[in-house]
Design an enzyme around this catalytic site. Structure first.
Site, PDB file in Angstrom:
ATOM      1  N   GLY A   1      -7.350  12.376   3.309  1.00 29.17           N
ATOM      2  CA  GLY A   1      -8.191  11.267   2.831  1.00 29.17           C
ATOM      3  C   GLY A   1      -9.533  11.750   2.331  1.00 29.17           C
TER       4      GLY A   1
ATOM      5  N   GLY B   1      -1.484  15.016   2.021  1.00 23.25           N
ATOM      6  CA  GLY B   1      -0.467  15.220   3.065  1.00 23.25           C
ATOM      7  C   GLY B   1       0.862  15.721   2.552  1.00 23.25           C
TER       8      GLY B   1
ATOM      9  CE  LYS C   1       3.417   1.394  -2.938  1.00 23.38           C
ATOM     10  NZ  LYS C   1       2.987   0.521  -1.855  1.00 23.38           N
TER      11      LYS C   1
ATOM     12  NE  ARG D   1      -5.346  19.192  11.476  1.00 20.67           N
ATOM     13  CZ  ARG D   1      -5.022  17.919  11.388  1.00 20.67           C
ATOM     14  NH1 ARG D   1      -5.055  17.160  12.467  1.00 20.67           N
ATOM     15  NH2 ARG D   1      -4.716  17.389  10.236  1.00 20.67           N
TER      16      ARG D   1
HETATM   17  P1  AMP Z   1       1.889   9.630  -2.006  1.00 25.65           P
HETATM   18  O1  AMP Z   1       1.649   9.371  -0.545  1.00 25.65           O
HETATM   19  O2  AMP Z   1       1.414   8.541  -2.903  1.00 25.65           O
HETATM   20  O3  AMP Z   1       1.432  11.002  -2.434  1.00 25.65           O
HETATM   21  O4  AMP Z   1       3.467   9.589  -2.187  1.00 25.65           O
HETATM   22  C1  AMP Z   1       4.317  10.463  -1.554  1.00 25.65           C
HETATM   23  C2  AMP Z   1       5.689   9.863  -1.540  1.00 25.65           C
HETATM   24  O5  AMP Z   1       6.120   9.605  -2.855  1.00 25.65           O
HETATM   25  C3  AMP Z   1       6.727  10.760  -0.933  1.00 25.65           C
HETATM   26  O6  AMP Z   1       7.143  10.208   0.289  1.00 25.65           O
HETATM   27  C4  AMP Z   1       7.848  10.763  -1.952  1.00 25.65           C
HETATM   28  O7  AMP Z   1       9.124  10.588  -1.388  1.00 25.65           O
HETATM   29  C5  AMP Z   1       7.507   9.594  -2.834  1.00 25.65           C
HETATM   30  N1  AMP Z   1       8.070   9.711  -4.188  1.00 25.65           N
HETATM   31  C6  AMP Z   1       7.901  10.727  -5.049  1.00 25.65           C
HETATM   32  N2  AMP Z   1       8.610  10.515  -6.167  1.00 25.65           N
HETATM   33  C7  AMP Z   1       9.266   9.340  -6.019  1.00 25.65           C
HETATM   34  C8  AMP Z   1      10.161   8.593  -6.832  1.00 25.65           C
HETATM   35  N3  AMP Z   1      10.529   9.023  -8.032  1.00 25.65           N
HETATM   36  N4  AMP Z   1      10.622   7.421  -6.336  1.00 25.65           N
HETATM   37  C9  AMP Z   1      10.244   6.986  -5.122  1.00 25.65           C
HETATM   38  N5  AMP Z   1       9.393   7.650  -4.320  1.00 25.65           N
HETATM   39  C10 AMP Z   1       8.905   8.819  -4.756  1.00 25.65           C
END
Ligand code: AMP
Length: 395
Positions: free
Chosen positions: A376, A353, A197, A34
């Site tokens: 974010g 991230g 999610k 950075r």
């Molecule tokens: P996000 O912060 O919403 O982008 O989610 C990232 C996280 O999603 C990572 O830590 C991954 O390990 C998790 N992830 C991705 N695919 C899966 C899955 N099939 N089941 C559970 N967690 C997942």
């Protein structure tokens, strides 16, 4: 609107909001990406014959000075990267800061102490912003990662420079990359959304549904879609309170003629562990006692084909639990496909991230057109929101 390239900083004192929120261990900076990223903006001003005052936050101090969050080690490090004299002052406002700004010679740099040692920074306090602005001729914002916050240094301060405010190079590049995807995408355009999610990405998905030709949804969030379609997803991650959200998204995509692609096979695990028993099944055959933790090989092929025939690609969110080696392949292969598509002439933007971490982990960062630094802030921009830090310069 003024730009850093057309502005002559000769005889001007510029205050730059940078993002020097770097990891520091025992006074040593363990990753200076950075800091190095801010150098082009700093050098342009110095080379013009101007003086540079830098301000940043570091970590999450509780509103008062804390040694472990001091920016002093950054000043020491900066002196190793620039031949110009670097000064440091132990407060970002008040008489000491003003004196240091007044004494600053052209061709020199002054780093102010952590902005967040004053709670007025995050509160967006006007008097505090005025104090930051005092003695300065120009305001430059080069910290995209905090542009979605209406803090004193990112937004409120801009009002004291109605005719002399602009983005730095980093922020210009970041905005140009995102505007290209949102407003100027060459077809066929593709958004790849993954991660845990769906609830955290509803607005991004909805906004992108009116901007891209194809959308891929992978990762944990895909299972909420499958359950909404009535499929058996075993023990896979699901948000039961968002089944309706998933249905609405699928409906909207259909209405708008956008191709929405989901995985067709799955790498399943007996438990959420790298030591789990695994198998690969079609998406319709996930065993009831297993969970899908990565996309399967047929999905990798399908997504690769779509990626390689796209001209604009946005990627946010991993395809599986890439932190565990057993479930890394899907994310790795998608990253590789994007790198290949980029080599073949596509424009690619990776942000968020986890996807950025994945790209770095696989050493593909130089094969992507643009890797966004602002998690974010990027998501909010992609949601179609007006970021206060961007609006403060553009208004
Ligand atoms: P996000 O912060 O919403 O982008 O989610 C990232 C996280 O999603 C990572 O830590 C991954 O390990 C998790 N992830 C991705 N695919 C899966 C899955 N099939 N089941 C559970 N967690 C997942």
């Amino acid at each position: 609107m003024k730009t850093i390239d057309t502005y002559n900083f000769n005889g001007q004192k510029a205050i730059i909001r940078v993002d020097f929120n770097v990891p520091i261990k025992d006074g040593i900076i363990t990753d200076d990406t950075r800091i190095r990223a801010a150098l082009p903006t700093i050098q342009k001003i110095l080379n013009d014959g101007g003086a540079v005052v830098l301000m940043s936050h570091l970590g999450r101090p509780k509103g008062g000075p804390e040694e472990k969050y001091s920016l002093k080690p950054v000043a020491v490090h900066l002196q190793k990267l620039l031949p110009n004299k670097i000064h440091f002052v132990e407060d970002c406002i008040g008489p000491k800061a003003l004196e240091a700004k007044t004494r600053l010679n052209f061709g020199e740099v002054l780093l102010l102490e952590n902005l967040r040692f004053h709670k007025e920074e995050e509160a967006g306090d006007e008097m505090f912003s005025r104090d930051l602005a005092s003695g300065m001729d120009v305001y430059v914002n080069d910290a995209f990662g905090t542009a979605h916050r209406a803090h004193a240094s990112t937004t409120i301060i801009a009002q004291f420079f109605p005719n002399n405010k602009m983005f730095g190079y980093l922020m210009e590049k970041e905005l140009a990359a995102m505007d290209k995807v949102l407003h100027n995408a060459e077809s066929p355009s593709l958004a790849i959304i993954g991660g845990a999610k769906v609830s955290s990405k509803i607005e991004v998905i909805e906004n992108l549904l009116s901007r891209v030709d194809t959308m891929i949804i992978g990762g944990g969030m895909a299972f909420t879609f499958f359950k909404a379609m009535g499929k058996n997803i075993g023990k896979s991650l699901v948000e039961d309170d968002h089944l309706e959200t998933a249905r609405k998204i699928m409906h909207k995509a259909k209405e708008r003629g956008i191709e929405l692609l989901l995985p067709i096979d799955s790498l399943n695990a007996s438990e959420f562990s790298n030591d789990a028993q695994t198998n690969i099944t079609n998406i319709d055959n996930i065993p009831s006692d297993m969970m899908g933790l990565d996309i399967g090989p047929k999905t990798i092929d399908l997504f690769d084909n779509i990626i390689r025939s796209s001209k604009t690609i946005l990627w946010n969110g991993p395809m599986g639990v890439f932190e565990m080696e057993k479930f890394m392949k899907g994310t790795l292969e998608i990253a590789k496909s994007i790198a290949k598509a980029t080599e073949e002439g596509a424009f690619s933007l990776v942000g968020g991230g986890d996807s950025v971490a994945a790209v770095n982990q696989f050493n593909l960062e130089n094969k992507i057109s643009y890797v966004s630094t602002g998690g974010g802030a990027m998501l909010e921009y992609m949601e179609g929101k007006v970021l206060p830090g961007v609006a403060a310069i553009r208004s």
